[in-house]
Design a protein around this motif. Structure first.
Motif, mmCIF file in Angstrom:
data_model
loop_
_atom_site.group_PDB
_atom_site.id
_atom_site.type_symbol
_atom_site.label_atom_id
_atom_site.label_comp_id
_atom_site.label_asym_id
_atom_site.label_seq_id
_atom_site.Cartn_x
_atom_site.Cartn_y
_atom_site.Cartn_z
ATOM 1 N N ASP A 1 40.232 17.031 19.915
ATOM 2 C CA ASP A 1 40.671 15.648 20.185
ATOM 3 C C ASP A 1 40.329 14.713 19.002
ATOM 4 N N GLY A 2 39.816 15.237 17.894
ATOM 5 C CA GLY A 2 39.318 14.374 16.881
ATOM 6 C C GLY A 2 38.008 13.904 16.758
ATOM 7 N N ARG A 3 37.214 14.220 18.006
ATOM 8 C CA ARG A 3 35.874 13.817 18.008
ATOM 9 C C ARG A 3 34.913 14.509 17.139
ATOM 10 N N ASP A 4 33.827 13.838 16.544
ATOM 11 C CA ASP A 4 33.122 14.451 15.469
ATOM 12 C C ASP A 4 31.793 14.509 16.390
ATOM 13 N N VAL A 5 31.100 15.708 16.696
ATOM 14 C CA VAL A 5 29.921 15.949 17.477
ATOM 15 C C VAL A 5 28.633 16.721 16.450
ATOM 16 N N ARG A 6 27.746 16.047 16.448
ATOM 17 C CA ARG A 6 26.668 16.293 15.872
ATOM 18 C C ARG A 6 26.136 17.898 16.301
ATOM 19 N N ALA A 7 25.671 18.599 15.529
ATOM 20 C CA ALA A 7 25.377 20.101 15.871
ATOM 21 C C ALA A 7 24.327 20.571 15.181
ATOM 22 N N GLU A 8 23.802 21.889 15.620
ATOM 23 C CA GLU A 8 22.553 22.233 15.096
ATOM 24 C C GLU A 8 22.848 23.872 14.854
ATOM 25 N N VAL A 9 22.578 24.559 13.971
ATOM 26 C CA VAL A 9 22.612 26.031 13.899
ATOM 27 C C VAL A 9 21.457 26.630 14.879
ATOM 28 N N VAL A 10 21.580 27.440 15.799
ATOM 29 C CA VAL A 10 20.789 28.041 16.792
ATOM 30 C C VAL A 10 20.527 29.377 16.472
ATOM 31 N N LEU A 11 21.225 30.005 16.055
ATOM 32 C CA LEU A 11 21.159 31.500 15.803
ATOM 33 C C LEU A 11 22.158 32.088 14.588
ATOM 34 N N ARG A 12 21.491 33.011 13.814
ATOM 35 C CA ARG A 12 22.346 33.689 12.983
ATOM 36 C C ARG A 12 22.172 35.259 13.031
ATOM 37 N N ASP A 13 23.427 35.983 12.743
ATOM 38 C CA ASP A 13 23.430 37.481 13.027
ATOM 39 C C ASP A 13 23.913 37.936 11.610
ATOM 40 N N ALA A 14 23.263 38.258 10.614
ATOM 41 C CA ALA A 14 23.830 38.487 9.141
ATOM 42 C C ALA A 14 24.350 39.832 9.421
ATOM 43 N N ASP A 15 24.241 40.749 10.273
ATOM 44 C CA ASP A 15 24.706 42.215 10.458
ATOM 45 C C ASP A 15 26.111 42.124 10.767
ATOM 46 N N LEU A 16 26.461 41.048 11.775
ATOM 47 C CA LEU A 16 27.728 40.691 12.506
ATOM 48 C C LEU A 16 28.598 39.741 11.852
ATOM 49 N N ASP A 17 27.912 38.997 10.763
ATOM 50 C CA ASP A 17 28.306 37.838 9.904
ATOM 51 C C ASP A 17 28.902 36.866 11.225
ATOM 52 N N LEU A 18 27.983 36.346 12.036
ATOM 53 C CA LEU A 18 28.045 35.374 12.952
ATOM 54 C C LEU A 18 27.020 34.229 12.881
ATOM 55 N N VAL A 19 27.467 33.075 13.099
ATOM 56 C CA VAL A 19 26.196 32.010 13.040
ATOM 57 C C VAL A 19 26.833 30.940 14.414
#
Length: 276
Positions: free
Chosen positions: A126-144
């Protein structure tokens, strides 16, 4: 995606989003598949958002520290719960590991590359910008995984990963898209087919087209609307000697492939992100 001008390290990192995207374009689907794809798009388009981040890159080579650079990246992400937890490609948002693979293997140079995300925002449908934070990274699966820093006032549209949808070679699939700035953030959809299903050492699916419009972080469905998984990137280090030829070999299609991480695997990792 924007990068600082005349910045070699930033330019190199910006290429990461595009290296695995070359390939054949998807062929037109049958009318019944197109109709089913429209239904999937109507039901789930708002769950596909854009993760906007500022990434700081630093590199040292041969004992020499290069000036730090900043990248502003807009990449695809998929919201996977009503609280706004979203999943994207780690390579797309945090490119240090892939830069190391791309760098020439010059004896004695020992390149040290680090990247960190200093700002993160989820741009919603809907065009809103929501501040976010990185909570988990998985390099093996290439997911953040990213999560809004404040709980949303109302549940957000999301893709339900609870039902597994195994697919076979040549099955039709539906990919939901979210255009970037040039497309005014419009939602999109395309059909594709399964090219290969890999079982070991990690299960993943390879689509036939490797189309430019398909970006890591976008969701893939069956025409019936069940989630197959999330697009990501798999890379392997090119073999051979060091230097420029080794770095060029890294970018061969066989060494960099866009894949679909199965919904079950994304769901299992997401449990850790939810617990944080």
């Amino acid at each position: 995606m924007s990068v600082s001008r005349c910045a070699p390290l930033a330019w190199l990192a910006s290429c990461l989003v595009f290296v695995p995207l070359a390939g054949a374009v998807a062929q037109p689907a049958a009318p019944d598949v197109r109709a089913a794809a429209r239904a999937v798009w109507t039901a789930s388009q708002d769950a596909v958002v854009t993760a906007q981040v500022v990434v700081k890159l630093t590199m040292a080579m041969g004992g020499r520290q290069m000036p730090a650079e900043e990248l502003r990246l807009d990449v695809a992400a998929t919201v996977i719960d009503p609280g706004g937890l979203a999943v994207a490609s780690l390579n797309a948002l945090d490119p240090a590991a892939t830069i190391k693979q791309m760098m020439p293997n010059v004896p004695g140079a020992n390149p040290q590359v680090e990247s960190s995300i200093s700002e993160a925002t989820l741009r919603l449908a809907d065009g809103r910008d929501v501040r976010a934070e990185v909570v988990l990274r998985d390099a093996d699966l290439d997911l953040v995984f990213l999560r809004p820093t404040e709980a949303p006032a109302a549940p957000l549209p999301f893709v339900d990963l609870s039902g597994d949808a195994p697919v076979a070679v040549l099955d039709d699939v539906v990919v939901l898209l979210r255009l970037g700035r040039v497309g005014n953030w419009a939602p999109g959809v395309m059909t594709d087919q399964v090219r290969a299903v890999v079982d070991k050492p990690r299960p993943f699916v390879v689509l036939a087209s490797q189309d430019l419009a398909q970006e890591p972080g976008q969701p893939v469905f069956t025409p019936a609307g069940r989630v197959v998984g999330i697009l990501a990137v798999r890379t392997v280090q090119g073999e051979g000697g060091g230097g420029l030829l080794a770095s060029m070999a890294w970018a061969r299609p066989g060494n960099v492939v866009r894949v679909v991480v199965p919904a079950a695997d994304v769901r299992e990792v997401a449990k850790q992100a939810t617990a944080k």
